[in-house]
Motif scaffolding. Sequence first.
Motif, PDB file in Angstrom:
ATOM      1  N   THR A 168       0.813  -1.220   0.000  1.00 40.66           N
ATOM      2  CA  THR A 168       0.000   0.000   0.000  1.00 40.66           C
ATOM      3  C   THR A 168       0.848   1.272   0.000  1.00 40.66           C
ATOM      4  O   THR A 168       0.324   2.355  -0.265  1.00 40.66           O
ATOM      5  CB  THR A 168      -0.955   0.009   1.211  1.00 40.66           C
ATOM      6  OG1 THR A 168      -0.187  -0.221   2.401  1.00 40.66           O
ATOM      7  CG2 THR A 168      -2.021  -1.068   1.061  1.00 40.66           C
ATOM      8  N   VAL A 169       2.133   1.161   0.263  1.00 35.15           N
ATOM      9  CA  VAL A 169       3.035   2.307   0.146  1.00 35.15           C
ATOM     10  C   VAL A 169       3.243   2.655  -1.327  1.00 35.15           C
ATOM     11  O   VAL A 169       3.480   3.809  -1.680  1.00 35.15           O
ATOM     12  CB  VAL A 169       4.384   2.003   0.842  1.00 35.15           C
ATOM     13  CG1 VAL A 169       5.434   3.061   0.536  1.00 35.15           C
ATOM     14  CG2 VAL A 169       4.183   1.859   2.342  1.00 35.15           C
ATOM     15  N   PHE A 170       3.095   1.662  -2.217  1.00 40.97           N
ATOM     16  CA  PHE A 170       3.392   1.826  -3.638  1.00 40.97           C
ATOM     17  C   PHE A 170       2.161   1.791  -4.537  1.00 40.97           C
ATOM     18  O   PHE A 170       2.250   2.113  -5.712  1.00 40.97           O
ATOM     19  CB  PHE A 170       4.356   0.725  -4.090  1.00 40.97           C
ATOM     20  CG  PHE A 170       5.576   0.616  -3.224  1.00 40.97           C
ATOM     21  CD1 PHE A 170       6.635   1.497  -3.391  1.00 40.97           C
ATOM     22  CD2 PHE A 170       5.661  -0.344  -2.233  1.00 40.97           C
ATOM     23  CE1 PHE A 170       7.756   1.410  -2.588  1.00 40.97           C
ATOM     24  CE2 PHE A 170       6.779  -0.450  -1.429  1.00 40.97           C
ATOM     25  CZ  PHE A 170       7.831   0.431  -1.599  1.00 40.97           C
ATOM     26  N   GLY A 171       1.019   1.354  -4.023  1.00 40.79           N
ATOM     27  CA  GLY A 171      -0.187   1.250  -4.836  1.00 40.79           C
ATOM     28  C   GLY A 171      -1.424   1.234  -3.960  1.00 40.79           C
ATOM     29  O   GLY A 171      -1.345   1.274  -2.739  1.00 40.79           O
ATOM     30  N   GLU A 172      -2.595   1.166  -4.621  1.00 38.40           N
ATOM     31  CA  GLU A 172      -3.860   1.140  -3.898  1.00 38.40           C
ATOM     32  C   GLU A 172      -4.934   0.491  -4.756  1.00 38.40           C
ATOM     33  O   GLU A 172      -4.797   0.393  -5.973  1.00 38.40           O
ATOM     34  CB  GLU A 172      -4.292   2.546  -3.505  1.00 38.40           C
ATOM     35  CG  GLU A 172      -4.601   3.430  -4.706  1.00 38.40           C
ATOM     36  CD  GLU A 172      -4.923   4.870  -4.342  1.00 38.40           C
ATOM     37  OE1 GLU A 172      -4.827   5.234  -3.165  1.00 38.40           O
ATOM     38  OE2 GLU A 172      -5.284   5.632  -5.252  1.00 38.40           O
ATOM     39  N   THR A 173      -5.999   0.068  -4.112  1.00 33.07           N
ATOM     40  CA  THR A 173      -7.144  -0.489  -4.821  1.00 33.07           C
ATOM     41  C   THR A 173      -8.090   0.649  -5.184  1.00 33.07           C
ATOM     42  O   THR A 173      -8.483   1.431  -4.325  1.00 33.07           O
ATOM     43  CB  THR A 173      -7.879  -1.532  -3.955  1.00 33.07           C
ATOM     44  OG1 THR A 173      -6.951  -2.564  -3.607  1.00 33.07           O
ATOM     45  CG2 THR A 173      -9.050  -2.142  -4.698  1.00 33.07           C
ATOM     46  N   ASP A 174      -8.434   0.737  -6.467  1.00 33.57           N
ATOM     47  CA  ASP A 174      -9.372   1.749  -6.937  1.00 33.57           C
ATOM     48  C   ASP A 174     -10.743   1.439  -6.354  1.00 33.57           C
ATOM     49  O   ASP A 174     -11.261   0.330  -6.512  1.00 33.57           O
ATOM     50  CB  ASP A 174      -9.423   1.741  -8.468  1.00 33.57           C
ATOM     51  CG  ASP A 174     -10.265   2.868  -9.033  1.00 33.57           C
ATOM     52  OD1 ASP A 174     -11.481   2.898  -8.746  1.00 33.57           O
ATOM     53  OD2 ASP A 174      -9.711   3.694  -9.777  1.00 33.57           O
ATOM     54  N   SER A 175     -11.361   2.392  -5.668  1.00 35.58           N
ATOM     55  CA  SER A 175     -12.649   2.159  -5.004  1.00 35.58           C
ATOM     56  C   SER A 175     -13.793   1.949  -5.987  1.00 35.58           C
ATOM     57  O   SER A 175     -14.802   1.327  -5.641  1.00 35.58           O
ATOM     58  CB  SER A 175     -12.978   3.325  -4.060  1.00 35.58           C
ATOM     59  OG  SER A 175     -13.059   4.531  -4.787  1.00 35.58           O
ATOM     60  N   LEU A 176     -13.663   2.430  -7.206  1.00 34.68           N
ATOM     61  CA  LEU A 176     -14.724   2.257  -8.198  1.00 34.68           C
ATOM     62  C   LEU A 176     -14.598   0.949  -8.976  1.00 34.68           C
ATOM     63  O   LEU A 176     -15.591   0.280  -9.240  1.00 34.68           O
ATOM     64  CB  LEU A 176     -14.750   3.436  -9.174  1.00 34.68           C
ATOM     65  CG  LEU A 176     -15.085   4.799  -8.566  1.00 34.68           C
ATOM     66  CD1 LEU A 176     -14.957   5.890  -9.618  1.00 34.68           C
ATOM     67  CD2 LEU A 176     -16.472   4.787  -7.943  1.00 34.68           C
ATOM     68  N   THR A 177     -13.374   0.597  -9.363  1.00 29.85           N
ATOM     69  CA  THR A 177     -13.174  -0.583 -10.216  1.00 29.85           C
ATOM     70  C   THR A 177     -12.676  -1.802  -9.452  1.00 29.85           C
ATOM     71  O   THR A 177     -12.643  -2.895  -9.978  1.00 29.85           O
ATOM     72  CB  THR A 177     -12.150  -0.277 -11.321  1.00 29.85           C
ATOM     73  OG1 THR A 177     -10.875  -0.005 -10.710  1.00 29.85           O
ATOM     74  CG2 THR A 177     -12.600   0.894 -12.183  1.00 29.85           C
ATOM     75  N   ASN A 178     -12.252  -1.601  -8.200  1.00 26.13           N
ATOM     76  CA  ASN A 178     -11.663  -2.658  -7.375  1.00 26.13           C
ATOM     77  C   ASN A 178     -10.373  -3.201  -7.997  1.00 26.13           C
ATOM     78  O   ASN A 178      -9.975  -4.331  -7.736  1.00 26.13           O
ATOM     79  CB  ASN A 178     -12.659  -3.796  -7.117  1.00 26.13           C
ATOM     80  CG  ASN A 178     -12.324  -4.532  -5.827  1.00 26.13           C
ATOM     81  OD1 ASN A 178     -11.795  -3.924  -4.881  1.00 26.13           O
ATOM     82  ND2 ASN A 178     -12.621  -5.817  -5.788  1.00 26.13           N
ATOM     83  N   GLU A 179      -9.728  -2.383  -8.835  1.00 26.57           N
ATOM     84  CA  GLU A 179      -8.491  -2.766  -9.516  1.00 26.57           C
ATOM     85  C   GLU A 179      -7.298  -2.177  -8.774  1.00 26.57           C
ATOM     86  O   GLU A 179      -7.328  -1.026  -8.329  1.00 26.57           O
ATOM     87  CB  GLU A 179      -8.530  -2.258 -10.947  1.00 26.57           C
ATOM     88  CG  GLU A 179      -7.319  -2.627 -11.765  1.00 26.57           C
ATOM     89  CD  GLU A 179      -7.427  -2.107 -13.188  1.00 26.57           C
ATOM     90  OE1 GLU A 179      -7.413  -2.925 -14.097  1.00 26.57           O
ATOM     91  OE2 GLU A 179      -7.533  -0.871 -13.376  1.00 26.57           O
ATOM     92  N   TRP A 180      -6.232  -2.957  -8.640  1.00 26.36           N
ATOM     93  CA  TRP A 180      -5.006  -2.488  -8.022  1.00 26.36           C
ATOM     94  C   TRP A 180      -4.301  -1.535  -8.988  1.00 26.36           C
ATOM     95  O   TRP A 180      -4.143  -1.849 -10.166  1.00 26.36           O
ATOM     96  CB  TRP A 180      -4.087  -3.671  -7.678  1.00 26.36           C
ATOM     97  CG  TRP A 180      -2.856  -3.252  -6.942  1.00 26.36           C
ATOM     98  CD1 TRP A 180      -1.599  -3.157  -7.462  1.00 26.36           C
ATOM     99  CD2 TRP A 180      -2.761  -2.882  -5.571  1.00 26.36           C
ATOM    100  NE1 TRP A 180      -0.718  -2.737  -6.500  1.00 26.36           N
ATOM    101  CE2 TRP A 180      -1.405  -2.561  -5.323  1.00 26.36           C
ATOM    102  CE3 TRP A 180      -3.680  -2.756  -4.534  1.00 26.36           C
ATOM    103  CZ2 TRP A 180      -0.964  -2.150  -4.077  1.00 26.36           C
ATOM    104  CZ3 TRP A 180      -3.218  -2.348  -3.289  1.00 26.36           C
ATOM    105  CH2 TRP A 180      -1.886  -2.041  -3.064  1.00 26.36           C
ATOM    106  N   LYS A 181      -3.921  -0.358  -8.499  1.00 25.88           N
ATOM    107  CA  LYS A 181      -3.224   0.610  -9.352  1.00 25.88           C
ATOM    108  C   LYS A 181      -2.114   1.301  -8.589  1.00 25.88           C
ATOM    109  O   LYS A 181      -2.055   1.279  -7.391  1.00 25.88           O
ATOM    110  CB  LYS A 181      -4.198   1.638  -9.922  1.00 25.88           C
ATOM    111  CG  LYS A 181      -4.929   2.477  -8.866  1.00 25.88           C
ATOM    112  CD  LYS A 181      -5.831   3.480  -9.506  1.00 25.88           C
ATOM    113  CE  LYS A 181      -6.366   4.412  -8.416  1.00 25.88           C
ATOM    114  NZ  LYS A 181      -7.084   5.522  -8.940  1.00 25.88           N
TER     115      LYS A 181
END
Length: 181
Positions: A168-181
């Motif tokens: 989570t320091v380098f990326g996050e889950t998009d709350s709309l698409t549930n895709e890791w970005k």
Amino acid sequence: MANSYLSRAVSSSGNQRTYTVSAWCKIATGTGAKVIFSSDVEDDVANYGSLSIEASGLLKFINVTGGSLVTNYQSNRKLLDTTSWYHIVLRVDTTQSTAGDRIRLYINGVQETSWAYSTTPNQNTDTGVFKSGNATLIGARHPTSYPDFWDGNLAHVHIVEGQSYAPTVFGETDSLTNEWK
């Protein structure tokens, strides 16, 4: 280029027990191991570490210390999709008293827990990475004899010595698409 890589000489030993490697990877269709990160095997064949996606598609982290294989993690999950980006995070902290917290691998923000091999190092093991005299490589394991290079695209490669960071320091889950970005 299939045999391009980055190299950084290490003139004095760094923290060989705690570090994080984060990379966004898109694999090519070529055969052979695709090396994300390593200490140069040719500098010290008895002490090195390597993070790669093997020809079979398995995510692999190994560590050789004193000529012995002390860490060997190979996922059961295969990374074979050449159209997708994978976010790979390796967390190493051999100072942890809980064996399962010493080596952690994540793919797209999810910790891998199913292993073909999972040999965990003893507490406070030096991994051979950041050892004085050993070059740190991005995109290669040993560039001259029996070479293994990254084949595909690498982006946002971060190597953080002395810290074990969550994905989570380098990326996050998009709350709309549930895709890791």
